[in-house]
Design an enzyme around this catalytic site. Structure first.
Site, PDB file in Angstrom:
ATOM      1  N   PRO A   2       0.834  -1.205   0.000  1.00  0.00           N
ATOM      2  CG  PRO A   2      -0.801  -1.595   1.593  1.00  0.00           C
ATOM      3  CD  PRO A   2       0.520  -2.107   1.103  1.00  0.00           C
ATOM      4  CD  GLU A   3       2.563   2.906  -4.537  1.00  0.00           C
ATOM      5  OE1 GLU A   3       2.623   4.072  -4.965  1.00  0.00           O
ATOM      6  OE2 GLU A   3       2.709   1.900  -5.266  1.00  0.00           O
ATOM      7  CE  LYS A  59       5.393   3.803   0.197  1.00  0.00           C
ATOM      8  NZ  LYS A  59       6.285   2.891  -0.551  1.00  0.00           N
ATOM      9  CG  HIS A  93      -3.196 -15.349   6.065  1.00  0.00           C
ATOM     10  ND1 HIS A  93      -2.190 -16.292   5.951  1.00  0.00           N
ATOM     11  CD2 HIS A  93      -3.961 -15.466   4.940  1.00  0.00           C
ATOM     12  CE1 HIS A  93      -2.329 -16.952   4.814  1.00  0.00           C
ATOM     13  NE2 HIS A  93      -3.393 -16.473   4.186  1.00  0.00           N
ATOM     14  NE  ARG A 112       5.267 -12.417   0.710  1.00  0.00           N
ATOM     15  CZ  ARG A 112       5.604 -11.712  -0.378  1.00  0.00           C
ATOM     16  NH1 ARG A 112       4.650 -11.216  -1.168  1.00  0.00           N
ATOM     17  NH2 ARG A 112       6.850 -11.509  -0.680  1.00  0.00           N
ATOM     18  NE  ARG A 262       9.683  -1.956  -6.121  1.00  0.00           N
ATOM     19  CZ  ARG A 262       9.147  -1.097  -5.259  1.00  0.00           C
ATOM     20  NH1 ARG A 262       9.904  -0.228  -4.599  1.00  0.00           N
ATOM     21  NH2 ARG A 262       7.847  -1.093  -5.037  1.00  0.00           N
TER      22      ARG A 262
END
Length: 274
Positions: A2-3, A59, A93, A112, A262
């Site tokens: 997420p940005e 962020k 999760h 993750r 990237r």
């Protein structure tokens, strides 16, 4: 990951659900996400505290609690929050559960397990890592300072714009969109751009990300704000999307390359390498 727009959307959604709620209990299921202090220290510091305000810096999500307590949260690649009005079965999760006095619950899930949490206070949260080196966001950063950090650099402009110590919040998606909008190749060395070009890039990034925020952010793979709510800005992207095959300006083929590892989308015809 997420940005800035996505994190702002998450903060807004969390604010609407959990502001003024008092934490009754905390359950930590994955200790490694909770940094510097033991899980028991986190639990003892958070219990019986009221969530007063939720903001972001870049962020990072900043939860301001009562009694001079701050919980910093970074979602990293796959972090997600879920809010429930009553006790709910655990997600596979699930990393942490925050139980409120009214028995509603906030779950932090992370497939993750890259997300992070830190405890801070009102005086030090911007003075020590992880926030001490994070620059200001595009709408408040000092453009002269940004230019001075770039004017002698041989590094690609895309890489410099991704550097959170130069400007906060711009990530891979919005760097590509910004460079496309300003017709600048991501491979251009930062030192080859003028002050005016750098200023235009920062201002453009700000405009694009604010528009994304209005549309709930960008969901390309797995981003969601709260309770599976996806964004809509992916429908307005000009270049950063595998589904976009041709440039919307010249109809030429969109290229996908790697810049500093990237994935990077751009139009070789329209984006000039200076």
């Amino acid at each position: 990951m997420p940005e800035l727009p996505e994190v702002k959307v998450v903060c807004k959604a969390l604010s609407e659900k959990i502001t003024n709620k008092k934490i009754k209990e905390v359950y930590i299921l994955k200790e490694k996400l909770f940094k510097e202090k033991t899980p028991q220290e986190f639990i003892s510091n958070l219990k019986n505290k009221t969530i007063l305000e939720i903001k972001n810096h870049g962020k990072h999500i900043i939860m301001f609690l009562s009694e001079d307590t701050i919980l910093l949260s970074h979602l990293r690649m796959e972090g997600k929050y879920r809010f429930y009005e009553s006790p709910t079965a655990e997600d596979k999760h699930l990393m942490a559960r925050f139980i409120f006095e009214d028995n509603s619950e906030l779950h932090y899930c992370d497939s993750r397990m890259f997300g992070t949490f830190y405890l801070r206070n009102y005086q030090n949260y911007r003075k020590v890592l992880p926030l001490s080196k994070v620059a200001e966001e595009p709408d408040s950063v000092d453009i002269i300072s940004v230019y001075n950090k770039m004017k002698n650099s041989d590094v690609a402009i895309k890489t410099k714009l991704l550097d959170q110590e130069i400007v906060a919040g711009i990530g891979n998606i919005y760097v590509d969109e910004t460079l496309f909008a300003e017709r600048i190749s991501p491979l251009t060395k930062a030192k080859n751009l003028s002050f005016e070009q750098i200023k235009n890039l920062i201002n453009r990034a700000d405009l694009i990300m604010k528009e994304s925020f209005k549309k709930g952010g960008t969901t390309l793979m797995s981003y969601e704000s709260l309770n599976n709510q996806e964004g809509q800005y992916q429908n307005f992207l000009k270049v950063h999307n595998d589904k976009i095959k041709n440039c919307t300006i010249c109809n030429g083929k969109i290229s996908k390359i790697k810049v500093n590892q990237r994935g990077t989308y751009y139009c070789k015809n329209c984006q000039k390498e200076y």
